[in-house]
Design a protein around this motif. Sequence first.
Motif, PDB file in Angstrom:
ATOM      1  N   ALA A 170       0.861  -1.184   0.000  1.00 16.89           N
ATOM      2  CA  ALA A 170       0.000   0.000   0.000  1.00 16.89           C
ATOM      3  C   ALA A 170       0.895   1.231   0.000  1.00 16.89           C
ATOM      4  O   ALA A 170       2.099   1.133   0.235  1.00 16.89           O
ATOM      5  N   VAL A 171       0.295   2.393  -0.229  1.00 19.84           N
ATOM      6  CA  VAL A 171       1.081   3.627  -0.224  1.00 19.84           C
ATOM      7  C   VAL A 171       1.013   4.347   1.115  1.00 19.84           C
ATOM      8  O   VAL A 171       1.744   5.297   1.334  1.00 19.84           O
ATOM      9  N   SER A 172       0.114   3.891   2.018  1.00 20.35           N
ATOM     10  CA  SER A 172       0.003   4.527   3.333  1.00 20.35           C
ATOM     11  C   SER A 172      -0.626   3.550   4.324  1.00 20.35           C
ATOM     12  O   SER A 172      -1.186   2.524   3.931  1.00 20.35           O
ATOM     13  N   TYR A 173      -0.532   3.885   5.605  1.00 19.15           N
ATOM     14  CA  TYR A 173      -1.176   3.087   6.638  1.00 19.15           C
ATOM     15  C   TYR A 173      -2.687   3.050   6.413  1.00 19.15           C
ATOM     16  O   TYR A 173      -3.324   2.026   6.609  1.00 19.15           O
ATOM     17  N   THR A 174      -3.252   4.175   6.005  1.00 18.68           N
ATOM     18  CA  THR A 174      -4.700   4.259   5.783  1.00 18.68           C
ATOM     19  C   THR A 174      -5.127   3.296   4.687  1.00 18.68           C
ATOM     20  O   THR A 174      -6.111   2.562   4.837  1.00 18.68           O
ATOM     21  N   GLU A 175      -4.375   3.271   3.585  1.00 22.97           N
ATOM     22  CA  GLU A 175      -4.701   2.344   2.507  1.00 22.97           C
ATOM     23  C   GLU A 175      -4.487   0.903   2.967  1.00 22.97           C
ATOM     24  O   GLU A 175      -5.274   0.018   2.625  1.00 22.97           O
ATOM     25  N   ALA A 176      -3.436   0.649   3.745  1.00 19.62           N
ATOM     26  CA  ALA A 176      -3.189  -0.702   4.262  1.00 19.62           C
ATOM     27  C   ALA A 176      -4.364  -1.163   5.122  1.00 19.62           C
ATOM     28  O   ALA A 176      -4.822  -2.302   4.993  1.00 19.62           O
ATOM     29  N   GLU A 177      -4.867  -0.284   5.984  1.00 18.29           N
ATOM     30  CA  GLU A 177      -6.012  -0.636   6.832  1.00 18.29           C
ATOM     31  C   GLU A 177      -7.244  -0.922   5.974  1.00 18.29           C
ATOM     32  O   GLU A 177      -7.959  -1.905   6.203  1.00 18.29           O
ATOM     33  N   SER A 178      -7.475  -0.118   4.982  1.00 23.23           N
ATOM     34  CA  SER A 178      -8.622  -0.301   4.095  1.00 23.23           C
ATOM     35  C   SER A 178      -8.513  -1.617   3.328  1.00 23.23           C
ATOM     36  O   SER A 178      -9.481  -2.378   3.235  1.00 23.23           O
ATOM     37  N   ILE A 208      -6.661  -4.373   4.093  1.00 26.61           N
ATOM     38  CA  ILE A 208      -6.746  -5.576   4.928  1.00 26.61           C
ATOM     39  C   ILE A 208      -8.191  -5.793   5.380  1.00 26.61           C
ATOM     40  O   ILE A 208      -8.651  -6.928   5.475  1.00 26.61           O
ATOM     41  N   THR A 209      -8.919  -4.719   5.620  1.00 23.88           N
ATOM     42  CA  THR A 209     -10.336  -4.836   5.974  1.00 23.88           C
ATOM     43  C   THR A 209     -11.101  -5.488   4.824  1.00 23.88           C
ATOM     44  O   THR A 209     -11.884  -6.421   5.035  1.00 23.88           O
ATOM     45  N   GLU A 210     -10.858  -5.029   3.619  1.00 24.45           N
ATOM     46  CA  GLU A 210     -11.513  -5.583   2.427  1.00 24.45           C
ATOM     47  C   GLU A 210     -11.171  -7.069   2.248  1.00 24.45           C
ATOM     48  O   GLU A 210     -12.048  -7.892   1.996  1.00 24.45           O
ATOM     49  N   GLU A 211      -9.890  -7.413   2.393  1.00 21.44           N
ATOM     50  CA  GLU A 211      -9.454  -8.805   2.238  1.00 21.44           C
ATOM     51  C   GLU A 211     -10.073  -9.707   3.310  1.00 21.44           C
ATOM     52  O   GLU A 211     -10.515 -10.813   3.014  1.00 21.44           O
ATOM     53  N   MET A 212     -10.100  -9.220   4.547  1.00 19.12           N
ATOM     54  CA  MET A 212     -10.645 -10.040   5.639  1.00 19.12           C
ATOM     55  C   MET A 212     -12.161 -10.211   5.521  1.00 19.12           C
ATOM     56  O   MET A 212     -12.694 -11.253   5.882  1.00 19.12           O
ATOM     57  N   MET A 213     -12.860  -9.198   5.017  1.00 21.67           N
ATOM     58  CA  MET A 213     -14.304  -9.309   4.829  1.00 21.67           C
ATOM     59  C   MET A 213     -14.626 -10.402   3.802  1.00 21.67           C
ATOM     60  O   MET A 213     -15.620 -11.109   3.930  1.00 21.67           O
ATOM     61  N   ALA A 214     -13.760 -10.561   2.817  1.00 26.12           N
ATOM     62  CA  ALA A 214     -13.944 -11.610   1.815  1.00 26.12           C
ATOM     63  C   ALA A 214     -13.555 -12.983   2.370  1.00 26.12           C
ATOM     64  O   ALA A 214     -14.056 -14.014   1.926  1.00 26.12           O
ATOM     65  N   TYR A 215     -12.671 -12.987   3.372  1.00 20.06           N
ATOM     66  CA  TYR A 215     -12.114 -14.222   3.919  1.00 20.06           C
ATOM     67  C   TYR A 215     -12.971 -14.818   5.031  1.00 20.06           C
ATOM     68  O   TYR A 215     -13.093 -16.021   5.152  1.00 20.06           O
ATOM     69  N   THR A 216     -13.556 -13.979   5.883  1.00 21.64           N
ATOM     70  CA  THR A 216     -14.312 -14.478   7.030  1.00 21.64           C
ATOM     71  C   THR A 216     -15.603 -13.688   7.206  1.00 21.64           C
ATOM     72  O   THR A 216     -15.643 -12.489   6.943  1.00 21.64           O
ATOM     73  N   SER A 217     -16.620 -14.396   7.667  1.00 25.89           N
ATOM     74  CA  SER A 217     -17.888 -13.713   7.954  1.00 25.89           C
ATOM     75  C   SER A 217     -17.948 -13.308   9.429  1.00 25.89           C
ATOM     76  O   SER A 217     -18.864 -12.617   9.848  1.00 25.89           O
TER      77      SER A 217
END
Length: 175
Positions: free
Chosen positions: A32-40, A42-51
Amino acid sequence: MSATWYECKVKYRKTHDSGEQKMSTDTYLLDAVSYTEAESRITEEMMAYTSEEFRIMNIKVANFAEVHPFENSDRWFKSKVSLVALDEESGKERKTNIYLLVQANDVKEAFENTTIAMETTMGDYTIPSITESPILDVFPYFSGEEEPERFNESQPSEETTEKESAETVVEENQH
């Protein structure tokens, strides 16, 4: 602009092989280019990974110069590579350490994969250590134009940059 690799620790309820659910904290890597983008991301990836609900426990910049995935490998290893250069003034060897994240099934394979990853290196190097990483998965950013097999932090060559600059000038002159 070059992206940075971020290690993200995420805590969530995980169903184990036995069918038992336990709280687990796992580490993932993404660019990512920033912590904010990294947080966004990882949130997106985890939402797809776990309910299940999850919490992002930590995000930190990872010190990997390159990331090398290899097919049929299920674990990630951190390879310390010492680049050897001769200091012309003093005549002494100088070592610069970089870290690669390579995918492999065991330490021996990680060493072999690190050697493969370093094949294009012109200078001398040594591999003083390889350790298993806690990283479970890597989520590189793809815009759709990259080759998904390799996701290294390599910079475009001067030739590519000059070609792109020339194309931009031609496009601007056409308008």
